[in-house]
Each structure stands twice: as structure tokens, then as C-alpha cells.
Design a protein around this motif. Structure first.
Motif, PDB file in Angstrom:
ATOM      1  N   GLU A  23       0.845  -1.198   0.000  1.00 26.37           N
ATOM      2  CA  GLU A  23       0.000   0.000   0.000  1.00 26.37           C
ATOM      3  C   GLU A  23       0.881   1.248   0.000  1.00 26.37           C
ATOM      4  O   GLU A  23       0.582   2.232  -0.680  1.00 26.37           O
ATOM      5  CB  GLU A  23      -0.934   0.005   1.204  1.00 26.37           C
ATOM      6  N   ALA A  24       1.981   1.217   0.716  1.00 28.43           N
ATOM      7  CA  ALA A  24       2.912   2.342   0.729  1.00 28.43           C
ATOM      8  C   ALA A  24       3.523   2.562  -0.661  1.00 28.43           C
ATOM      9  O   ALA A  24       3.727   3.705  -1.073  1.00 28.43           O
ATOM     10  CB  ALA A  24       4.002   2.102   1.767  1.00 28.43           C
ATOM     11  N   ILE A  25       3.793   1.482  -1.374  1.00 21.76           N
ATOM     12  CA  ILE A  25       4.327   1.586  -2.739  1.00 21.76           C
ATOM     13  C   ILE A  25       3.327   2.309  -3.626  1.00 21.76           C
ATOM     14  O   ILE A  25       3.696   3.200  -4.397  1.00 21.76           O
ATOM     15  CB  ILE A  25       4.648   0.185  -3.312  1.00 21.76           C
ATOM     16  N   ALA A  29       4.148   5.861  -5.412  1.00 20.38           N
ATOM     17  CA  ALA A  29       4.118   5.958  -6.873  1.00 20.38           C
ATOM     18  C   ALA A  29       3.010   6.901  -7.354  1.00 20.38           C
ATOM     19  O   ALA A  29       2.857   7.099  -8.552  1.00 20.38           O
ATOM     20  CB  ALA A  29       3.937   4.570  -7.483  1.00 20.38           C
ATOM     21  N   ARG A  30       2.261   7.450  -6.433  1.00 19.66           N
ATOM     22  CA  ARG A  30       1.190   8.419  -6.701  1.00 19.66           C
ATOM     23  C   ARG A  30       0.021   7.819  -7.488  1.00 19.66           C
ATOM     24  O   ARG A  30      -0.725   8.527  -8.157  1.00 19.66           O
ATOM     25  CB  ARG A  30       1.740   9.676  -7.363  1.00 19.66           C
ATOM     26  N   CYS A  31      -0.151   6.508  -7.391  1.00 19.91           N
ATOM     27  CA  CYS A  31      -1.303   5.855  -8.007  1.00 19.91           C
ATOM     28  C   CYS A  31      -2.597   6.387  -7.395  1.00 19.91           C
ATOM     29  O   CYS A  31      -3.641   6.407  -8.047  1.00 19.91           O
ATOM     30  CB  CYS A  31      -1.229   4.348  -7.815  1.00 19.91           C
ATOM     31  N   VAL A  32      -2.498   6.818  -6.144  1.00 18.45           N
ATOM     32  CA  VAL A  32      -3.679   7.305  -5.423  1.00 18.45           C
ATOM     33  C   VAL A  32      -4.190   8.634  -5.969  1.00 18.45           C
ATOM     34  O   VAL A  32      -5.266   9.087  -5.577  1.00 18.45           O
ATOM     35  CB  VAL A  32      -3.407   7.407  -3.903  1.00 18.45           C
ATOM     36  N   ALA A  33      -3.468   9.241  -6.885  1.00 18.98           N
ATOM     37  CA  ALA A  33      -3.979  10.447  -7.532  1.00 18.98           C
ATOM     38  C   ALA A  33      -5.187  10.111  -8.403  1.00 18.98           C
ATOM     39  O   ALA A  33      -6.081  10.944  -8.580  1.00 18.98           O
ATOM     40  CB  ALA A  33      -2.882  11.110  -8.368  1.00 18.98           C
ATOM     41  N   CYS A  34      -5.229   8.883  -8.907  1.00 21.50           N
ATOM     42  CA  CYS A  34      -6.315   8.473  -9.802  1.00 21.50           C
ATOM     43  C   CYS A  34      -7.133   7.291  -9.292  1.00 21.50           C
ATOM     44  O   CYS A  34      -8.193   7.002  -9.838  1.00 21.50           O
ATOM     45  CB  CYS A  34      -5.758   8.117 -11.177  1.00 21.50           C
ATOM     46  N   PRO A  84       6.648   4.412 -16.328  1.00 20.79           N
ATOM     47  CA  PRO A  84       7.931   3.782 -16.638  1.00 20.79           C
ATOM     48  C   PRO A  84       8.694   3.337 -15.394  1.00 20.79           C
ATOM     49  O   PRO A  84       8.387   3.747 -14.271  1.00 20.79           O
ATOM     50  CB  PRO A  84       8.685   4.883 -17.389  1.00 20.79           C
ATOM     51  N   ALA A  85       9.701   2.524 -15.630  1.00 23.43           N
ATOM     52  CA  ALA A  85      10.486   1.938 -14.536  1.00 23.43           C
ATOM     53  C   ALA A  85      11.228   2.973 -13.717  1.00 23.43           C
ATOM     54  O   ALA A  85      11.567   2.710 -12.567  1.00 23.43           O
ATOM     55  CB  ALA A  85      11.461   0.906 -15.097  1.00 23.43           C
ATOM     56  N   ASP A  86      11.468   4.155 -14.261  1.00 28.90           N
ATOM     57  CA  ASP A  86      12.141   5.176 -13.458  1.00 28.90           C
ATOM     58  C   ASP A  86      11.174   5.837 -12.470  1.00 28.90           C
ATOM     59  O   ASP A  86      11.604   6.563 -11.579  1.00 28.90           O
ATOM     60  CB  ASP A  86      12.835   6.225 -14.330  1.00 28.90           C
ATOM     61  N   LYS A  87       9.886   5.548 -12.593  1.00 31.68           N
ATOM     62  CA  LYS A  87       8.878   6.066 -11.654  1.00 31.68           C
ATOM     63  C   LYS A  87       8.456   5.028 -10.625  1.00 31.68           C
ATOM     64  O   LYS A  87       8.101   5.350  -9.513  1.00 31.68           O
ATOM     65  CB  LYS A  87       7.634   6.565 -12.415  1.00 31.68           C
ATOM     66  N   ILE A  88       8.446   3.754 -11.034  1.00 33.08           N
ATOM     67  CA  ILE A  88       8.139   2.637 -10.125  1.00 33.08           C
ATOM     68  C   ILE A  88       8.902   1.412 -10.633  1.00 33.08           C
ATOM     69  O   ILE A  88       8.780   1.043 -11.806  1.00 33.08           O
ATOM     70  CB  ILE A  88       6.616   2.374 -10.005  1.00 33.08           C
ATOM     71  N   SER A  89       9.708   0.834  -9.765  1.00 30.82           N
ATOM     72  CA  SER A  89      10.542  -0.310 -10.174  1.00 30.82           C
ATOM     73  C   SER A  89       9.675  -1.522 -10.517  1.00 30.82           C
ATOM     74  O   SER A  89       8.512  -1.611 -10.111  1.00 30.82           O
ATOM     75  CB  SER A  89      11.519  -0.675  -9.053  1.00 30.82           C
ATOM     76  N   ASP A  90      10.260  -2.456 -11.238  1.00 35.16           N
ATOM     77  CA  ASP A  90       9.545  -3.689 -11.586  1.00 35.16           C
ATOM     78  C   ASP A  90       9.079  -4.415 -10.328  1.00 35.16           C
ATOM     79  O   ASP A  90       7.929  -4.855 -10.248  1.00 35.16           O
ATOM     80  CB  ASP A  90      10.430  -4.619 -12.407  1.00 35.16           C
ATOM     81  N   ASP A  91       9.972  -4.542  -9.338  1.00 38.15           N
ATOM     82  CA  ASP A  91       9.611  -5.246  -8.104  1.00 38.15           C
ATOM     83  C   ASP A  91       8.489  -4.530  -7.361  1.00 38.15           C
ATOM     84  O   ASP A  91       7.562  -5.173  -6.859  1.00 38.15           O
ATOM     85  CB  ASP A  91      10.827  -5.401  -7.189  1.00 38.15           C
ATOM     86  N   ALA A  95       4.683  -5.948  -6.672  1.00 39.53           N
ATOM     87  CA  ALA A  95       4.125  -5.985  -5.313  1.00 39.53           C
ATOM     88  C   ALA A  95       2.818  -5.216  -5.242  1.00 39.53           C
ATOM     89  O   ALA A  95       1.858  -5.664  -4.600  1.00 39.53           O
ATOM     90  CB  ALA A  95       5.134  -5.425  -4.314  1.00 39.53           C
ATOM     91  N   ALA A  96       2.751  -4.073  -5.896  1.00 37.84           N
ATOM     92  CA  ALA A  96       1.524  -3.277  -5.893  1.00 37.84           C
ATOM     93  C   ALA A  96       0.383  -4.034  -6.582  1.00 37.84           C
ATOM     94  O   ALA A  96      -0.746  -4.060  -6.081  1.00 37.84           O
ATOM     95  CB  ALA A  96       1.772  -1.932  -6.585  1.00 37.84           C
ATOM     96  N   ILE A  97       0.668  -4.655  -7.696  1.00 32.95           N
ATOM     97  CA  ILE A  97      -0.354  -5.429  -8.415  1.00 32.95           C
ATOM     98  C   ILE A  97      -0.820  -6.605  -7.573  1.00 32.95           C
ATOM     99  O   ILE A  97      -2.029  -6.883  -7.499  1.00 32.95           O
ATOM    100  CB  ILE A  97       0.174  -5.870  -9.798  1.00 32.95           C
ATOM    101  N   ALA A  98       0.087  -7.299  -6.934  1.00 35.79           N
ATOM    102  CA  ALA A  98      -0.293  -8.431  -6.061  1.00 35.79           C
ATOM    103  C   ALA A  98      -1.190  -7.931  -4.933  1.00 35.79           C
ATOM    104  O   ALA A  98      -2.189  -8.585  -4.599  1.00 35.79           O
ATOM    105  CB  ALA A  98       0.944  -9.107  -5.497  1.00 35.79           C
TER     106      ALA A  98
END
Length: 104
Positions: A23-25, A29-34, A84-91, A95-98
Motif C-alpha cells: 500500500e505504501a508503494i 508511486a502516486r497511483c492514489v492520484a487516480c 515507466p520503470a524510473d517512476k516505479i521499479s519492476d519489483d 508488489a503493488a499489483i499483487a
């Protein structure tokens, strides 16, 4: 029996901290903006995403690609920008998707 209780408690705490970390990720990553957990905002609620993809073994990979590339049309006319990966890493993205898919 005591060892079993300690193991169960440890697993519970690890699961809770993993959920909190994911949830912190999402927040970092500012996903909570949308997106929110339980209400449509600009994009769908995370619970709606989890419900839509429940039981779909290919959902994590498909959502990973969708977040990376961006897209439109699945949840309405407003496009989701690429992340892109420079905004949120693959890992972190995995984790966010899981975490999101576990909300069902």
C-alpha cells in the motif's frame, strides 16, 4: 504447540507488513492520484480491478504491461498514462499489483 503459535503469529505479522508495504508503494508511486481502494476516481477502484481479474492467472502480467504502457478503453474513455520503470521499479510494481489483486 507453543512453536506453532509463534509461527502462525510470525506469518500473520509478515503478511500484514507486506500488505502495508505494498500500500505504501502505491502511495509513493502516486497511483492514489487516480485510484482509491473502494471508490472510482479518475480510474477504477482497486477493489473493482481485483473483482474483474479474480481467478485470472494471467492478470498480474497483463496488468504489469498495462501499467507500464498505459492504455484506455477498459474502464472508460480516460486513458491511464504509462508508468515507466524510473517512476516505479519492476519489483514495486509487481508488489503493488499483487496487493491490488488480493483485495477481492
Amino acid at each position: 504447540m507453543h512453536k506453532l503459535s509463534l509461527l502462525a503469529l510470525s506469518l500473520f505479522l509478515l503478511a500484514g507488513s507486506a500488505a502495508h508495504a505494498s500500500e505504501a508503494i502505491v502511495k509513493k508511486a502516486r497511483c492514489v492520484a487516480c485510484h482509491t481502494i473502494d471508490q472510482k476516481r479518475v480510474g477504477p477502484a482497486y477493489q473493482d480491478v481485483a473483482a474483474k481479474y479474480k481467478g485470472d492467472a494471467k492478470a498480474p502480467a497483463r496488468l504489469f504491461d498495462k501499467v507500464r504502457a498505459g492504455g484506455a478503453g477498459v474502464w472508460g474513455d480516460i486513458p491511464m498514462l504509462a508508468h515507466p520503470a524510473d517512476k516505479i521499479s519492476d519489483d514495486d510494481l509487481k508488489a503493488a499489483i499483487a496487493w491490488i489483486l488480493a483485495l477481492h
